[in-house]
Motif scaffolding. Structure first.
Motif, PDB file in Angstrom:
ATOM      1  N   ALA A  29       0.795  -1.318  -0.008  1.00 52.71           N
ATOM      2  CA  ALA A  29      -0.080   0.180   0.149  1.00 52.71           C
ATOM      3  C   ALA A  29       0.909   1.437   0.016  1.00 52.71           C
ATOM      4  O   ALA A  29       0.418   2.079  -0.854  1.00 52.71           O
ATOM      5  N   GLU A  30       1.995   1.276   0.671  1.00 44.81           N
ATOM      6  CA  GLU A  30       2.798   2.424   0.679  1.00 44.81           C
ATOM      7  C   GLU A  30       3.427   2.719  -0.461  1.00 44.81           C
ATOM      8  O   GLU A  30       3.638   3.790  -0.992  1.00 44.81           O
ATOM      9  N   ASN A  31       3.629   1.772  -1.327  1.00 44.69           N
ATOM     10  CA  ASN A  31       4.707   1.737  -2.710  1.00 44.69           C
ATOM     11  C   ASN A  31       3.395   2.339  -3.554  1.00 44.69           C
ATOM     12  O   ASN A  31       3.890   3.022  -4.266  1.00 44.69           O
ATOM     13  N   PHE A  32       2.210   1.737  -3.719  1.00 39.88           N
ATOM     14  CA  PHE A  32       1.270   2.159  -4.452  1.00 39.88           C
ATOM     15  C   PHE A  32       0.811   3.626  -4.296  1.00 39.88           C
ATOM     16  O   PHE A  32       0.552   4.442  -5.242  1.00 39.88           O
ATOM     17  N   HIS A  33       0.759   3.874  -3.043  1.00 38.78           N
ATOM     18  CA  HIS A  33       0.255   5.136  -2.728  1.00 38.78           C
ATOM     19  C   HIS A  33       1.448   6.275  -3.226  1.00 38.78           C
ATOM     20  O   HIS A  33       1.073   7.633  -3.618  1.00 38.78           O
TER      21      HIS A  33
END
Length: 480
Positions: free
Chosen positions: A237-241
């Motif tokens: 989720a961090e990387n996609f955000h």
């Protein structure tokens, strides 16, 4: 998913009972156990540290309240902190002023993204919208066909490269862009774009999703993550955000047996709420994520609101009212019983429903309940003739033997079912108003019956006023 965490919290709070005031040593011990419980549930260390610090600040020197004992006060504090950690409030979906509202679905391969897209389309239909599904995953074999199959299940059209908007071979960005124009032509006010995933995050994946986002200008960008992957889900989720500016997360497989750390970590780490949650394989097992409800379930408080929502969806109002009227007049039959049981089955596994009831002992909540028992009862009832279902008293020895053979049961099981049904009928007749009693009532202005003196009203609303029946806000399942 949170059974182990729930058990740990219950043990912690049980040991607090009987204390008139919490000393600093008591607080330290409680917080130490809460910290261990959260870490064992695979919650991010950063989240755990902040959670424990906030609980400590609110708990130290806590005086005994006139209404709550220390254990209840600590539960209340932990409950509020859990709600805040899970996101605070349920996400409110807004729609584009100029349709269609575009929802972009992103995620890694295997996270359940395509299935979640169809479930989301069904949810939008339930809100009175007309969604369109777009198959922009042109890489995974059979991805488009899977989406089409799911689209037929939820009765939502699907467009992709093999339609007029794309062309054979197609480019995902072109397919997504043309789908917006197609939605306007078809009068579809919500477009859900299912994008391609990868086994891991790479530059090509991110670039493709970014281009699709540029041409579709989504109102919402949701990342679909598998709750079973724990902290890996939070990292994803961090990387996609960072690449997409997410609006929310959709958690799938929340009914699994993982420890649940992703649900408790993603909001605080990523800064975006959990928007929806999938609690099963069926397309109906999907809804908005309610932080307060999940927090209550984690602390063993139950989840009556979700139970009510499921009941509203599963039960036919007219059938329920007619059955209630017959029940209160002592005319409840196996036909009514079968209808009610089939509707209860639509609400999901019995063990899951029991977990939503407040105050259920841990032993019962953790017990494996065989849903096949309902199937055996259903088989026995369907082996009866229509006359036997309406008039169970005519079922003699030979009829019982035939019912047992037809349902693959023992005669003793048929006897037990008949005995339990008679006891239920007798109890309901004792609480309800029989036809003879009703005739004693006075006539109203329009000739209708009014409640006899000292009696109770008839019909579907009678259950709300009859002494001895559970409060309308309580839910009790047959046999629980």
């Amino acid at each position: 998913m949170f059974d182990a965490l729930t058990d740990r919290f219950e043990g912690i709070f049980t040991r607090l009972r009987g204390k008139g005031r919490l000393s600093e040593g008591d607080v330290d011990e409680v917080l130490r156990e809460i910290r261990l419980a959260l870490l064992e549930a695979d919650v991010s260390f950063t989240v755990v540290r902040g959670f424990v610090a906030r609980v400590r600040e609110a708990t130290v020197g806590l005086e005994l309240s006139g209404a709550l004992n220390p254990a209840q006060q600590v539960i209340d504090i932990v409950h509020q902190e859990l709600i805040a950690t899970l996101g605070g409030e349920t996400l409110r979906i807004t729609y584009a002023s100029k349709p269609p509202t575009v929802v972009l679905m992103a995620g890694l391969q295997g996270s359940g993204k395509t299935t979640a897209s169809a479930k989301l389309a069904r949810w939008f239909k339930g809100q009175g919208r007309n969604p369109l599904l777009v198959g922009a995953d042109l890489q995974r074999p059979a991805a488009i066909e899977q989406l089409r199959t799911l689209g037929r299940q939820v009765d939502v059209p699907v467009v992709s490269r093999d339609d007029a908007i794309g062309g054979e071979g197609g480019d995902p960005v072109e397919v997504a862009e043309n789908a917006i124009a197609e939605a306007r032509r078809l009068g579809r006010d919500v477009v859900i774009v299912d994008t391609a995933g990868r086994l891991s995050i790479d530059q090509e994946l991110m670039e493709q999703v970014r281009q699709i986002a540029q041409v579709t200008e989504p109102q919402y960008t949701f990342l679909v993550v598998d709750a079973m992957t724990g902290q890996d889900a939070v990292t994803t989720a961090e990387n996609f955000h960072q690449a997409l500016e997410l609006d929310g997360v959709i958690l799938t497989k929340l009914d699994g047996d993982a420890r649940g750390g992703a649900a408790l970590s993603v909001k605080e780490v990523v800064g975006r709420p959990i928007a929806f949650a999938s609690n099963g394989e069926k397309v109906a097992d999907f809804d908005l994520f309610h932080p307060d409800r999940l927090a209550g379930r984690i602390l063993g408080m139950g989840d009556v609101l979700t139970l009510i929502d499921r009941a509203k969806e599963a039960f036919d109002d007219q059938q329920a009212e007619e059955a209630a009227a017959r029940l209160m007049e002592g005319q409840f039959t196996f036909v009514d019983f079968l209808e009610q049981m089939q509707q209860v089955k639509k609400m999901g596994p019995i063990s899951g429903l029991i977990g939503m009831l407040p105050g259920v002992p841990k032993e019962l909540r953790n017990q494996e309940i065989d849903d096949g028992e309902l199937g055996r009862i259903e088989a026995m009832i369907t082996s009866m003739t229509t006359e036997e279902r309406l008039k169970p008293d005519i079922i003699d020895g030979s009829r019982r033997a035939r019912i047992a053979r037809g349902s693959g049961s023992d005669i003793s099981e048929v006897n037990a079912l008949l005995d339990q049904f008679r006891q239920m009928q007798k109890m309901m007749k004792g609480m309800g108003l029989g036809p003879k009693k009703a005739k004693k009532g006075k006539k109203g202005k329009k000739g209708g019956r009014v409640t006899p003196k000292g009696g109770h009203p008839k019909g579907p609303q009678a259950a709300r006023t009859v002494p001895g029946l559970p409060d309308p806000g309580e839910f009790r399942l047959p046999g629980v």
